[in-house]
Write a protein that holds these residues in place. Structure first.
Motif, PDB file in Angstrom:
ATOM      1  N   THR A  33     -63.235  33.024  -2.079  1.00 31.46           N
ATOM      2  CA  THR A  33     -62.906  33.888  -3.550  1.00 31.46           C
ATOM      3  C   THR A  33     -63.818  35.041  -3.546  1.00 31.46           C
ATOM      4  OG1 THR A  33     -63.265  31.616  -4.487  1.00 31.46           O
ATOM      5  CG2 THR A  33     -63.251  33.557  -5.747  1.00 31.46           C
ATOM      6  N   THR A  42     -56.824  34.766 -11.921  1.00 35.57           N
ATOM      7  CA  THR A  42     -56.878  34.436 -10.435  1.00 35.57           C
ATOM      8  C   THR A  42     -55.572  34.823  -9.793  1.00 35.57           C
ATOM      9  OG1 THR A  42     -58.201  32.540 -10.846  1.00 35.57           O
ATOM     10  CG2 THR A  42     -57.477  32.574  -8.726  1.00 35.57           C
ATOM     11  N   THR A  44     -53.851  34.221  -6.192  1.00 34.42           N
ATOM     12  CA  THR A  44     -53.984  33.718  -4.922  1.00 34.42           C
ATOM     13  C   THR A  44     -53.338  34.527  -3.837  1.00 34.42           C
ATOM     14  OG1 THR A  44     -51.858  32.268  -5.288  1.00 34.42           O
ATOM     15  CG2 THR A  44     -54.133  31.047  -5.712  1.00 34.42           C
ATOM     16  N   ARG A  46     -52.170  34.506   0.438  1.00 37.09           N
ATOM     17  CA  ARG A  46     -52.234  34.103   1.516  1.00 37.09           C
ATOM     18  C   ARG A  46     -52.009  34.995   2.599  1.00 37.09           C
ATOM     19  NH1 ARG A  46     -48.632  29.027   2.280  1.00 37.09           N
ATOM     20  NH2 ARG A  46     -50.051  28.388   0.564  1.00 37.09           N
ATOM     21  N   GLU A  80     -58.250  34.444  -4.795  1.00 33.63           N
ATOM     22  CA  GLU A  80     -58.333  33.341  -4.037  1.00 33.63           C
ATOM     23  C   GLU A  80     -57.795  33.320  -2.562  1.00 33.63           C
ATOM     24  OE1 GLU A  80     -59.038  29.630  -7.039  1.00 33.63           O
ATOM     25  OE2 GLU A  80     -57.601  29.309  -5.514  1.00 33.63           O
ATOM     26  N   GLN A  82     -56.289  32.553   1.261  1.00 26.69           N
ATOM     27  CA  GLN A  82     -55.894  31.570   1.534  1.00 26.69           C
ATOM     28  C   GLN A  82     -55.455  31.883   3.243  1.00 26.69           C
ATOM     29  OE1 GLN A  82     -52.489  29.928  -0.307  1.00 26.69           O
ATOM     30  NE2 GLN A  82     -53.398  28.992  -2.024  1.00 26.69           N
ATOM     31  N   PRO A 105     -48.131  30.600  -2.931  1.00 28.47           N
ATOM     32  CA  PRO A 105     -49.194  31.615  -3.410  1.00 28.47           C
ATOM     33  C   PRO A 105     -48.604  32.832  -4.295  1.00 28.47           C
ATOM     34  CG  PRO A 105     -48.820  31.925  -1.105  1.00 28.47           C
ATOM     35  CD  PRO A 105     -48.153  30.783  -1.431  1.00 28.47           C
TER      36      PRO A 105
END
Lengths: 434, 310
Positions: A33, A42, A44, A46, A80, A82, A105
């Motif tokens: 994070t 948030t 996300t 990737r 976040e 990934q 994502p």
């Protein structure tokens, strides 16, 4: 407390404190994070190794700073992270499947060569509202075309590009070959000096297709028509295609290239051969120059240089250009906007600079001093004849068929024309099913 | 002791019989979670594969209609014959070699143990290390060994010995055997473990009787050991056949299926169809084909299993 117990306590305390210290050093990046854990929003993301999880600690730290600065400018957000695995083809296919089922994502790195698939699937959110016309106009034409959808909107920000060049050891091959004939002669001359000859990707690998395509594109050949249908096996295109394949076949059969090129599916093999001093000529990517610099002793590295890929004639030149984009699958506008901000503030320029990855905006070559040096200017010059892979969903299968064909041709198990026709037929069959 | 057990068993039998007569058979509630998990994670995906096989679904589009065309087009693909042949050669060679080598190593280890020789544990452990190595890593290790560059592993050794280099991966006639070799290296340990356990379970009295009859070592192997191992060999062959049919990780990292299609087995072909060509329906048909081949071979092996051990 006994000395042993004291030592154990110290070690335990150090073990507990070490990750905390690392976390503090990296500011707001903890685990996967970026930003405060209690942030209201948030995003996300990737990503590939082009980020704070880069394998090179120095680059990871530089990316860490970029991400920290970014999140500091966007209060109330956290990212976040990934990670993708190294199998990019499989990763992108999985992400497309997730996007179609609504589980992708919010923001992701999309390889430019599969971007057409994502655009066709209609899973990407428009970035047009978040980028100025002047910014888009600065993109190289092949990049602008790549990110633009049929409706004129842009659906990703293509931030880095690369190209293929011909590397050579100046001590063995003085002048850069300009044509296929000159390349063969130079390679044979290097063989006489105990080298393996010219090396290139020829195995079951995307690089095999992409590196070789420059020869075909240089002749003016086209893989697909405007509707995305394969046309490389018809009329003039077929003749050009066969000629370019025959060039590679001749390199192997004449001994200018070792037969093992049919097994090479990795650019690192060329670095290894250069480091071992067994080759003086190979087709590689622009990023390999810095890799060679790191792998070779300075006096050895000084012997290496590069030139544009040769063509059938001096004027029939081209080079394959790839690169990475950032795109959004988010369901809400604020997340799409945040993804576009991330593309602009981290990747559009700053990431190019820290990683020395060629920018896709013409103005950045003068804006960033690092891209104004002679080497990057030469790469920038070669980009003028750059060509991206066609924006057709059938391209991955065309590439697969070319890899299969190349294996048969380079090992001499099938006649060139028959192998080309087989590849064309299979590509057409795949197109019918898409 | 055995008398006590026997009498206890005899006393319980009528009680169980009475209980069985009075109660109707019912689904045991404790089995429900298992049935649920199996249904959700095993049966549903299988059902979905069969459903997709009768559609024209790709990662880009699925019109939702059902058709037989995918099945017909897939099974009549011109390259399928070669893919199946490559799969047959790879699987057949690997299974036979793994079985023979696994048995040989197990025999050596058991014999060594019975004689109290040093190193039997080392042999077992060494073989098991290869088995523990993930397929991708195994492929990379062998790729380095088979590398045909002047600095390649095996060719460097050959050169030191004055032998000419071998085109391990670029010669279409040799590459298959290179791939089989790497697969056998990795898979032999499993066969060794199965054979070792089965050898340990053979009653020593049989060997004592054979010795009394004056049997030679070869006769003991042919008339005592192999008949006693029959079930274990067949079960092992079923398991390693299915395992080898599904192998693609080691091949993808070693050759990627090339040069051309020289080492493209059915599982790798299926992977390429789904993850390179994004064709879910053709991938589903190929998966069913793999399932049918595995089941067919398992049934053939099962026919040879001793009837009382099926």
């Amino acid at each position: 407390m006994t000395p042993k117990a004291r030592l154990l306590s110290l070690l335990s305390a150090a073990a507990i404190a070490a990750p905390l210290a690392t976390a503090m050093a990296q500011d707001t990046i903890t685990g996967d994070t970026v930003g405060p854990a209690d942030a209201a929003n948030t995003l996300t993301f990737r990503m590939t190794t082009d980020g704070p999880r880069n394998n090179d600690p120095a680059l990871a730290a530089k990316y860490g700073k970029l991400f920290n600065d970014f999140i500091a400018n966007h209060k109330g957000w956290k990212i976040e992270l990934q990670m993708m695995s190294g199998d990019i083809g499989q990763e992108q296919a999985r992400m497309l499947e997730q996007a179609k089922s609504g589980n992708a994502p919010d923001c992701a790195a999309v390889d430019s060569f599969v971007l057409p698939l994502f655009k066709k699937a209609g899973v990407l959110k428009s970035f047009s509202p978040y980028f100025k016309k002047e910014e888009i106009d600065q993109l190289f034409p092949f990049v602008r075309e790549g990110v633009t959808g049929k409706d004129g909107q842009i659906y990703a920000w293509w931030w880095s590009t690369d190209l293929r060049v011909l590397y050579r050891n100046k001590e063995i091959i003085k002048d850069g070959p300009q044509t296929w004939d000159e390349t063969k002669k130079a390679a044979l001359a290097s063989v006489e000096q105990g080298m393996e000859g010219i090396l290139f990707n020829g195995g079951r690998y995307e690089g095999t297709t992409f590196d070789w395509l420059a020869n075909y594109w240089g002749e003016g050949g086209k893989l697909v028509d405007d509707a995305g249908k394969p046309i490389f096996g018809e009329g003039e295109n077929r003749a050009k295609f066969v000629k370019a394949v025959a060039y590679y076949r001749d390199l192997v059969e004449s001994g200018a290239a070792p037969k093992r090129v049919a097994t090479i599916g990795n650019y690192d093999d060329f670095n290894a051969a250069a480091a071992a001093g067994t080759t003086a000529l190979f087709v590689g990517g622009n990023w390999q120059l810095s890799q060679l610099k790191g792998a070779l002793e300075p006096e050895e590295f000084a012997k290496w240089t590069f030139s544009p890929l040769p063509g059938a004639t001096k004027d029939e030149r081209s080079t394959g250009t790839g690169g990475w984009t950032v795109a959004s699958f988010a369901k809400t506008d604020d997340k799409v906007a945040m993804c576009a901000n991330l593309a602009r503030e981290i990747y559009m320029g700053p990431a190019n600079e820290i990683q020395e990855q060629l920018p896709t905006r013409a103005d950045f070559y003068s804006k960033y001093p690092i891209f104004s040096n002679e080497t990057n200017k030469a790469f920038g010059e070669a980009l003028k004849v750059g060509q991206a892979r066609p924006g057709a969903p059938v391209y991955p299968e065309i590439s697969n068929q070319i890899q299969i064909m190349m294996g048969k041709v380079l090992t001499g198990t099938e006649a060139t024309e028959a192998a080309v026709d087989e590849a064309y037929k299979a590509s057409l069959a795949a197109f019918e099913r898409l | 002791m055995s008398m006590l057990n026997a009498s206890a068993g005899a006393a319980q039998a009528p009680r169980l019989a009475r209980s069985g007569a009075n109660e109707k058979p019912r689904v045991a509630p404790w089995l429900l979670p298992l049935i649920l998990v199996l249904g959700l994670f095993y049966l549903y995906p299988v059902f979905d594969v069969f459903r997709l096989a009768f559609m024209r679904a790709t990662l880009l589009a699925n019109d939702g209609s059902y058709t037989l065309s995918t099945l017909i087009q897939t099974l009549t693909r011109p390259e399928l014959g070669q893919i199946l042949w490559v799969t047959f050669v790879f699987t057949g060679s690997s299974v036979v070699a793994q079985q023979l080598l696994g048995l040989a190593i197990a025999l050596v280890v058991v014999r060594g143990e019975s004689r109290g020789l040093f190193g039997t544990t080392i042999v077992r452990t060494t073989a098991l290390i290869a088995w523990v190595v993930p397929g991708i890593a195994g492929g990379i290790i062998w790729k380095m060994l088979f590398n045909e560059a002047p600095f390649g592993g095996l060719n460097s050794i050959l050169r030191l010995m004055g032998a000419p280099p071998v085109q391990w991966l670029s010669d279409p006639h040799i590459v298959m055997w290179s791939v089989v070799l790497s697969n056998v290296w990795r898979g032999t340990a499993f066969s060794m473990v199965v054979m070792y356990a089965a050898l340990k379970a053979i009653d020593p009295v049989l060997y004592e009787a054979a010795a009394v009859d004056g049997a030679t070592a070869r006769q003991r192997l042919v008339y005592v050991t192999l008949p006693q191992l029959r079930s274990a060999i067949l079960v092992n062959m079923i398991l390693i056949t299915i395992q080898t049919l599904n192998t693609f990780d080691a091949i993808i990292s070693l050759t990627g299926g090339g040069p051309g299609r020289a080492t493209e087995v059915l599982s790798l072909y299926t992977f390429n169809v789904v993850f390179r060509n994004y064709d879910l329906s053709v991938g589903a048909v190929l998966s069913i084909l793999m399932l049918a081949i595995s089941l067919g071979l398992a049934l053939v092996y099962a026919v040879f299993l001793p009837k009382d051990e099926k």
